[in-house]
Design an enzyme around this catalytic site. Structure first.
Site, PDB file in Angstrom:
ATOM      1  N   ARG A 222       0.872  -1.178   0.000  1.00 55.86           N
ATOM      2  CA  ARG A 222       0.000   0.000   0.000  1.00 55.86           C
ATOM      3  C   ARG A 222       0.903   1.219   0.000  1.00 55.86           C
ATOM      4  O   ARG A 222       2.109   1.101   0.120  1.00 55.86           O
ATOM      5  CB  ARG A 222      -1.012  -0.020   1.147  1.00 55.86           C
ATOM      6  CG  ARG A 222      -0.655  -0.709   2.424  1.00 55.86           C
ATOM      7  CD  ARG A 222       0.491  -0.101   3.189  1.00 55.86           C
ATOM      8  NE  ARG A 222       0.311   1.320   3.361  1.00 55.86           N
ATOM      9  CZ  ARG A 222       1.275   2.177   3.610  1.00 55.86           C
ATOM     10  NH1 ARG A 222       2.531   1.778   3.723  1.00 55.86           N
ATOM     11  NH2 ARG A 222       1.042   3.466   3.760  1.00 55.86           N
ATOM     12  N   GLY A 223       0.275   2.394  -0.137  1.00 50.31           N
ATOM     13  CA  GLY A 223       1.080   3.605  -0.287  1.00 50.31           C
ATOM     14  C   GLY A 223       1.188   3.892  -1.785  1.00 50.31           C
ATOM     15  O   GLY A 223       1.527   2.988  -2.558  1.00 50.31           O
ATOM     16  N   ALA A 224       0.877   5.145  -2.167  1.00 48.60           N
ATOM     17  CA  ALA A 224       0.729   5.461  -3.594  1.00 48.60           C
ATOM     18  C   ALA A 224       1.929   5.053  -4.473  1.00 48.60           C
ATOM     19  O   ALA A 224       1.762   4.316  -5.450  1.00 48.60           O
ATOM     20  CB  ALA A 224       0.408   6.944  -3.745  1.00 48.60           C
TER      21      ALA A 224
ATOM     22  N   ARG B 293      -7.128  -0.337  -6.963  1.00 41.99           N
ATOM     23  CA  ARG B 293      -7.490   0.668  -5.941  1.00 41.99           C
ATOM     24  C   ARG B 293      -7.707   1.998  -6.684  1.00 41.99           C
ATOM     25  O   ARG B 293      -6.922   2.329  -7.573  1.00 41.99           O
ATOM     26  CB  ARG B 293      -6.394   0.821  -4.866  1.00 41.99           C
ATOM     27  CG  ARG B 293      -6.370  -0.359  -3.884  1.00 41.99           C
ATOM     28  CD  ARG B 293      -5.485  -0.091  -2.678  1.00 41.99           C
ATOM     29  NE  ARG B 293      -6.151   0.731  -1.688  1.00 41.99           N
ATOM     30  CZ  ARG B 293      -5.519   1.247  -0.623  1.00 41.99           C
ATOM     31  NH1 ARG B 293      -4.231   1.027  -0.434  1.00 41.99           N
ATOM     32  NH2 ARG B 293      -6.179   1.973   0.251  1.00 41.99           N
TER      33      ARG B 293
ATOM     34  N   GLN C  20      -1.480   2.200  10.084  1.00 46.79           N
ATOM     35  CA  GLN C  20      -0.193   2.349   9.356  1.00 46.79           C
ATOM     36  C   GLN C  20       0.819   3.137  10.176  1.00 46.79           C
ATOM     37  O   GLN C  20       2.028   2.919  10.059  1.00 46.79           O
ATOM     38  CB  GLN C  20      -0.422   3.061   8.012  1.00 46.79           C
ATOM     39  CG  GLN C  20      -1.129   2.230   6.962  1.00 46.79           C
ATOM     40  CD  GLN C  20      -2.625   2.482   6.957  1.00 46.79           C
ATOM     41  OE1 GLN C  20      -3.208   2.818   7.979  1.00 46.79           O
ATOM     42  NE2 GLN C  20      -3.272   2.297   5.819  1.00 46.79           N
TER      43      GLN C  20
ATOM     44  N   ASP D 127      -1.882  10.744  -2.020  1.00 46.90           N
ATOM     45  CA  ASP D 127      -2.284   9.699  -2.971  1.00 46.90           C
ATOM     46  C   ASP D 127      -2.615  10.276  -4.336  1.00 46.90           C
ATOM     47  O   ASP D 127      -2.524   9.596  -5.353  1.00 46.90           O
ATOM     48  CB  ASP D 127      -3.477   8.913  -2.425  1.00 46.90           C
ATOM     49  CG  ASP D 127      -3.000   8.011  -1.305  1.00 46.90           C
ATOM     50  OD1 ASP D 127      -2.912   8.487  -0.167  1.00 46.90           O
ATOM     51  OD2 ASP D 127      -2.652   6.852  -1.595  1.00 46.90           O
TER      52      ASP D 127
ATOM     53  N   ASN E 242      -5.299  12.216   0.633  1.00 45.17           N
ATOM     54  CA  ASN E 242      -4.379  11.386   1.424  1.00 45.17           C
ATOM     55  C   ASN E 242      -5.212  10.610   2.449  1.00 45.17           C
ATOM     56  O   ASN E 242      -6.438  10.733   2.510  1.00 45.17           O
ATOM     57  CB  ASN E 242      -3.312  12.262   2.104  1.00 45.17           C
ATOM     58  CG  ASN E 242      -2.174  11.434   2.677  1.00 45.17           C
ATOM     59  OD1 ASN E 242      -1.640  10.554   2.007  1.00 45.17           O
ATOM     60  ND2 ASN E 242      -1.809  11.658   3.924  1.00 45.17           N
ATOM     61  N   LYS E 243      -4.552   9.803   3.222  1.00 46.80           N
ATOM     62  CA  LYS E 243      -5.213   8.929   4.201  1.00 46.80           C
ATOM     63  C   LYS E 243      -6.270   9.671   5.021  1.00 46.80           C
ATOM     64  O   LYS E 243      -6.035  10.801   5.448  1.00 46.80           O
ATOM     65  CB  LYS E 243      -4.120   8.342   5.114  1.00 46.80           C
ATOM     66  CG  LYS E 243      -4.598   7.433   6.227  1.00 46.80           C
ATOM     67  CD  LYS E 243      -5.484   6.305   5.759  1.00 46.80           C
ATOM     68  CE  LYS E 243      -4.884   5.466   4.660  1.00 46.80           C
ATOM     69  NZ  LYS E 243      -5.868   4.580   3.980  1.00 46.80           N
TER      70      LYS E 243
HETATM   71  O1  MRU Z   1      -4.430   3.000   2.333  1.00 47.48           O
HETATM   72  P1  MRU Z   1      -2.949   3.241   2.174  1.00 47.48           P
HETATM   73  O2  MRU Z   1      -2.140   2.672   3.280  1.00 47.48           O
HETATM   74  O3  MRU Z   1      -2.482   2.836   0.796  1.00 47.48           O
HETATM   75  O4  MRU Z   1      -2.811   4.820   2.250  1.00 47.48           O
HETATM   76  C1  MRU Z   1      -1.520   5.368   2.111  1.00 47.48           C
HETATM   77  C2  MRU Z   1      -1.477   6.835   2.276  1.00 47.48           C
HETATM   78  O5  MRU Z   1      -2.483   7.489   2.418  1.00 47.48           O
HETATM   79  C3  MRU Z   1      -0.132   7.501   2.161  1.00 47.48           C
HETATM   80  O6  MRU Z   1      -0.057   8.616   2.980  1.00 47.48           O
HETATM   81  C4  MRU Z   1       0.084   7.941   0.700  1.00 47.48           C
HETATM   82  O7  MRU Z   1      -0.113   6.878  -0.166  1.00 47.48           O
HETATM   83  C5  MRU Z   1       1.429   8.506   0.488  1.00 47.48           C
HETATM   84  S1  MRU Z   1       2.649   7.265   0.565  1.00 47.48           S
HETATM   85  C6  MRU Z   1       4.147   7.853   0.150  1.00 47.48           C
END
Ligand code: MRU
Length: 349
Positions: free
Chosen positions: A45-47, A88, A195, A236, A246-247
């Site tokens: 996970r994470g963009a 996603r 996270q 994201d 973002n999250k």
């Molecule tokens: O649901 P996730 O864990 O994929 O969400 C991740 C985030 O929101 C991060 O902050 C974002 O992707 C930036 S990661 C460098």
């Protein structure tokens, strides 16, 4: 730091982030559908990490296409790419990586299919290597924004585990630490997947960076007590006007930062900027299963049958963002102009 994702011969393996920090386990991907499952189910996970995974997944997919015809290959590859694209919805890096891979296929029209397969594999390796490089640049570019001895709040995990390595928001934090700035980090626990508690705390402790975890709802109070000097998060997707997805929970942190006159910075690679999305309202926000809210560590915490709402990202309007740190420099408000510049390849101060 353990690699987030890598090629191991003919397979792709990714650290199963659902099990961290208790267990360091590899999730093995032999085909592109394994990668799609890995993305959907939060193994990775994470963009930026999702983008890297998609590139590698398509290389696995390309290898499995048995044909010598360019037309047939392109058609099947396109269908795989379409399947990958819906893994996603919010992180635009997924689409960015897929476009990059389909671009290779388009540019090699008429060439032997085996050559195209090799080029796609090489491109996926380049996506990973470049991502790490970009994060290091971002780290350097963000340095001037971090005062010595600062206490920095971050939300979710925008670290090595959310990227090919080093991290975006945590990349800036790492660079500040390596630069001897003696920073301290406060990590929001980041419900419901935790996270912050599970991944950000784990990464920073491995690097010897001072980190304390707080409940998500403690951030405002700590800001008011002047125990936080600045905020850095990842993103994201960033719309053309600077609105940031973002999250979930990022928006309230940003509003509280403004209320308390604390800078709120976003660190993200150019691949997270989506010029086709005019503003934040146009960004698709993923909603995941309600069980993710009601269960903790697999255990049902609420009354049986309770309903829950689980949007997993939110939109922070650009007016709450003090600056966007990219590999090409720091974009300051008004963002529209700076975003156009970096997308055109200009370097900013
Ligand atoms: O649901 P996730 O864990 O994929 O969400 C991740 C985030 O929101 C991060 O902050 C974002 O992707 C930036 S990661 C460098």
């Amino acid at each position: 730091m353990i690699p987030t994702i890598e090629w191991s011969g003919q397979i792709v393996r990714m650290i199963d982030q659902r099990k961290l920090p208790a267990k360091v386990d590899w999730f093995i991907c032999r085909g592109y559908r394994d990668v799609i499952s890995g993305i959907k189910d939060m193994v990775i996970r994470g963009a930026p990490a999702i983008g890297v995974a998609a590139a590698m997944g398509l290389a696995l997919g390309a290898r499995s296409i048995r044909t010598a015809s360019y037309g047939v290959f392109k058609d099947r590859f396109r269908r795989m790419a379409d399947e990958m694209l819906i893994a996603r919805p919010t992180a635009v890096n997924l689409r960015w990586a897929i476009d990059r891979m389909t671009g290779i296929v388009d540019s090699m029209e008429g060439l032997p299919v085996d050559d195209i397969k090799s080029a796609i594999r090489k491109e996926s390796e380049a996506v990973l290597a470049e991502d790490i490089e970009i994060n290091r640049k971002m780290g350097k570019n963000g340095l001037t924004l971090i005062p010595k001895g600062a206490t920095i709040l971050t939300h979710c995990n925008a670290g090595s585990l959310a990227t090919g390595g080093y991290g975006t928001a945590l990349g800036v934090i790492r660079a500040a630490h390596e630069n001897g700035k003696k920073i301290k980090v406060i990590a929001d626990e980041t419900r419901p997947w935790l996270q912050g508690l599970r991944l950000t705390a784990f990464e920073l402790m491995q690097d010897g960076i001072d980190v304390s975890v707080i409940a998500d709802n403690a951030a405002g109070s700590l800001m008011r007590q002047k125990r936080i000097e600045l905020v850095i998060t990842g993103a994201d997707r960033i719309a053309a006007n600077g609105d940031v997805a973002n999250k979930i929970g990022t928006y309230q942190v940003a509003v509280l930062a403004k209320e308390n006159k604390i800078p709120f910075y976003v660190a993200a690679p150019i691949s997270t900027i989506d010029p086709a999305t005019k503003n934040g309202d146009m960004i698709p926000v993923e909603e995941r299963a309600p069980e993710e809210i009601c269960r903790i560590g697999g255990k049902m915490m609420g009354p049986s049958g309770v309903s829950a709402i689980n949007p997993v990202f939110d939109i922070t309007p650009a007016r709450y963002v003090s600056a966007i740190i990219t590999e090409q420099g720091v974009i300051r408000p008004p963002f529209q102009k700076g975003i156009k510049k970096v997308l055109a390849g200009s370097t900013l101060p």
